[in-house]
Scaffold this active site. Structure first.
Site, PDB file in Angstrom:
ATOM      1  N   ASN A 210       1.005  -1.309  -0.075  1.00 13.18           N
ATOM      2  CA  ASN A 210      -0.072   0.099   0.070  1.00 13.18           C
ATOM      3  C   ASN A 210       0.977   1.181  -0.177  1.00 13.18           C
ATOM      4  OD1 ASN A 210       0.614   0.900   2.884  1.00 13.18           O
ATOM      5  ND2 ASN A 210      -0.368  -1.218   3.233  1.00 13.18           N
ATOM      6  N   ILE A 313      -2.912  -7.213  14.338  1.00 12.85           N
ATOM      7  CA  ILE A 313      -1.945  -6.764  15.205  1.00 12.85           C
ATOM      8  C   ILE A 313      -2.134  -5.926  16.775  1.00 12.85           C
ATOM      9  CG2 ILE A 313       0.532  -5.873  15.708  1.00 12.85           C
ATOM     10  CD1 ILE A 313       0.948  -6.254  12.714  1.00 12.85           C
TER      11      ILE A 313
HETATM   12  O1  C5P Z   1      -8.583  -2.202  10.939  1.00  6.81           O
HETATM   13  P1  C5P Z   1      -7.997  -0.944  10.667  1.00  6.81           P
HETATM   14  O2  C5P Z   1      -7.120  -0.988   9.485  1.00  6.81           O
HETATM   15  O3  C5P Z   1      -9.001   0.065  10.173  1.00  6.81           O
HETATM   16  O4  C5P Z   1      -7.282  -0.110  12.058  1.00  6.81           O
HETATM   17  C1  C5P Z   1      -6.231   0.701  11.860  1.00  6.81           C
HETATM   18  C2  C5P Z   1      -5.241   0.394  12.915  1.00  6.81           C
HETATM   19  O5  C5P Z   1      -5.233  -0.901  13.444  1.00  6.81           O
HETATM   20  C3  C5P Z   1      -3.916   0.821  12.559  1.00  6.81           C
HETATM   21  O6  C5P Z   1      -3.616   1.297  14.153  1.00  6.81           O
HETATM   22  C4  C5P Z   1      -3.186  -0.375  12.513  1.00  6.81           C
HETATM   23  O7  C5P Z   1      -2.033  -0.412  12.432  1.00  6.81           O
HETATM   24  C5  C5P Z   1      -3.773  -1.541  12.921  1.00  6.81           C
HETATM   25  N1  C5P Z   1      -3.909  -2.830  12.404  1.00  6.81           N
HETATM   26  C6  C5P Z   1      -3.253  -3.850  12.993  1.00  6.81           C
HETATM   27  N2  C5P Z   1      -3.202  -5.005  12.055  1.00  6.81           N
HETATM   28  C7  C5P Z   1      -4.085  -5.312  11.156  1.00  6.81           C
HETATM   29  C8  C5P Z   1      -4.904  -4.088  10.527  1.00  6.81           C
HETATM   30  C9  C5P Z   1      -4.790  -2.895  11.345  1.00  6.81           C
HETATM   31  O8  C5P Z   1      -2.295  -3.593  13.921  1.00  6.81           O
HETATM   32  N3  C5P Z   1      -4.112  -6.509  10.547  1.00  6.81           N
END
Ligand code: C5P
Length: 402
Positions: A210, A313
């Site tokens: 990305n 994570i």
């Molecule tokens: O779930 P979403 O991507 O919308 O949320 C964003 C937050 O979640 C960010 O802080 C990103 O670092 C974390 N994140 C994560 N692991 C993932 C997806 C998002 O830690 N698989």
């Protein structure tokens, strides 16, 4: 941004060819708002003239401790009392030896013995002089005495040799001085940060990633280090240098995929604060190929990719934090519409105390950002500024939460 506005810096130069870099340094300190008063050792005047330094700083330069321009003829007291910090650049092996022993037989060493303010030294010397056990003993003593030592670094030297002892560049010294003046609000704390994108392989040469540049996470790592924290930065594939690299103080782990990032994070959960800044891929390719997918073999059949969910994570860390009371988790989000409502929903879903939303649809790769910081019962806007400035604001806020 005038990061050194109103700071009074006594810039003391000892003898060494690296003195030429200090002309640039004096200018950049002034550009950041500092008032710079230069003192030079007699040896330094063989490399740079006092006229040059006076022209750059707009102030007379002092070389002798008997300079009659100081009304009470106590240059060492007058000059050291006026300073917020004494910055010695270049710091020769001889001068460091004198200061570590408390000798005071010329203007700069006498200023250092008489000082009330902190001292920063920026060593510059030949590699054998740096490696000499006597120099190493002196540097260790200075460190023990609370002196901040910036550098040296390794590289080609004016004498034609190559090795440790080269003085930092002017911009690095400037960064070191700006960092020095940041409030140590996270002293004794440990901060874990994920930054950048992840890369999910399709085959050995292709993958899905990305637009995240990593700039926000790296800026936060710098701000946390400046605030006195121990910092572990876990970075997806991005081309940024580790912040304040010359200090060697940020622990950096490079990862590629979300799964790798997840295991790197989960194996270091002792942090007090976790900033989840990385743009983690939500899925990886389930049927990734071990060999390059050949166009000829696929023929007219376009390959079909199957996706599988990646571990979340932030949610995993938040789950552990719910049991262990730490780390304090901060998530990041990029939303395009109905920002506050979506960000608050995300904060609740992730079960974290703070979520930081980027205002603006696409801040990827930019140096500036504008943030909305959402907590359980409040939200606040951080006006548009460069990412380092915003990170310093965020670090101050977090320091009040832990
Ligand atoms: O779930 P979403 O991507 O919308 O949320 C964003 C937050 O979640 C960010 O802080 C990103 O670092 C974390 N994140 C994560 N692991 C993932 C997806 C998002 O830690 N698989």
């Amino acid at each position: 941004m005038n990061s050194l506005q109103g700071k009074k810096i006594l810039l003391a130069m000892s003898g060494g060819i690296a003195a030429f870099k200090v002309a640039e340094l004096a200018r950049s300190l002034i550009q950041e708002g500092a008032e710079v008063q230069v003192a030079m050792s007699e040896a330094a005047t063989h490399f740079m003239t006092p006229v040059t330094m006076q022209a750059l700083t707009g102030k007379p330069v002092y070389v002798s401790q008997w300079d009659a321009r100081i009304p009470n003829n106590m240059a060492h007291i007058e000059l050291s009392r006026q300073a917020d910090v004494i910055l010695i650049a270049p710091a020769s092996a001889d001068l460091m030896a004198k200061i570590s022993l408390g000798l005071a037989d010329d203007l700069i060493s006498t200023i250092c013995l008489a000082k009330e303010c902190p001292l920063i030294v920026v060593p510059a010397m030949n590699k054998q002089m740096w490696d000499n056990p006597a120099t190493q003993r002196n540097v260790a003593q200075l460190d023990k005495d609370g002196v901040t030592v910036l550098g040296p670094t390794s590289g080609s030297q004016a004498c034609g040799e190559n090795g440790m002892g080269r003085m930092l560049e002017a911009h690095q010294i400037l960064e070191g001085v700006i960092s020095f003046f940041q409030e140590k609000v996270l002293k004794g704390k440990k901060v874990l940060i994920t930054a950048g994108p992840t890369y999910e392989a399709i085959d050995p040469v292709r993958g899905i990633t990305n637009k995240s540049s990593g700039k926000m996470g790296f800026a936060l790592a710098q701000a946390a280090l400046e605030a006195g924290a121990e910092v572990h930065l876990i970075a997806g594939p991005c081309h940024l240098n580790t912040p304040l690299e010359f200090t060697g103080k940020i622990q950096r782990t490079n990862v590629t995929s979300a799964k790798e990032m997840h295991s790197a994070v989960m194996s270091d959960l002792t942090a007090d604060v976790f900033f989840s800044v990385a743009a983690v891929a939500d899925w990886h390719v389930k049927n990734a190929s071990a060999q390059k997918i050949k166009k000829e073999v696929a023929g007219s059949n376009t390959p079909t990719l199957e996706f599988e969910l990646n571990p979340d994570i932030l949610a995993s860390v938040a789950e552990s934090a719910a049991k262990n009371k730490k780390p304090y988790c901060v998530g990041f989000a990029a939303e395009t519409n109905d920002l506050e409502r979506h960000a608050q929903e995300k904060r609740i879903k992730k079960n974290i105390p703070m979520l930081v939303a980027n205002i603006g649809p696409d801040t990827f790769g930019l140096d500036e950002n504008e943030l909305l910081v959402i907590e359980e019962s409040s939200s606040q806007r951080f006006e548009k500024a460069d990412k380092l400035h915003l990170s310093r604001q965020l670090i101050r806020l977090i320091s009040k939460k832990i």
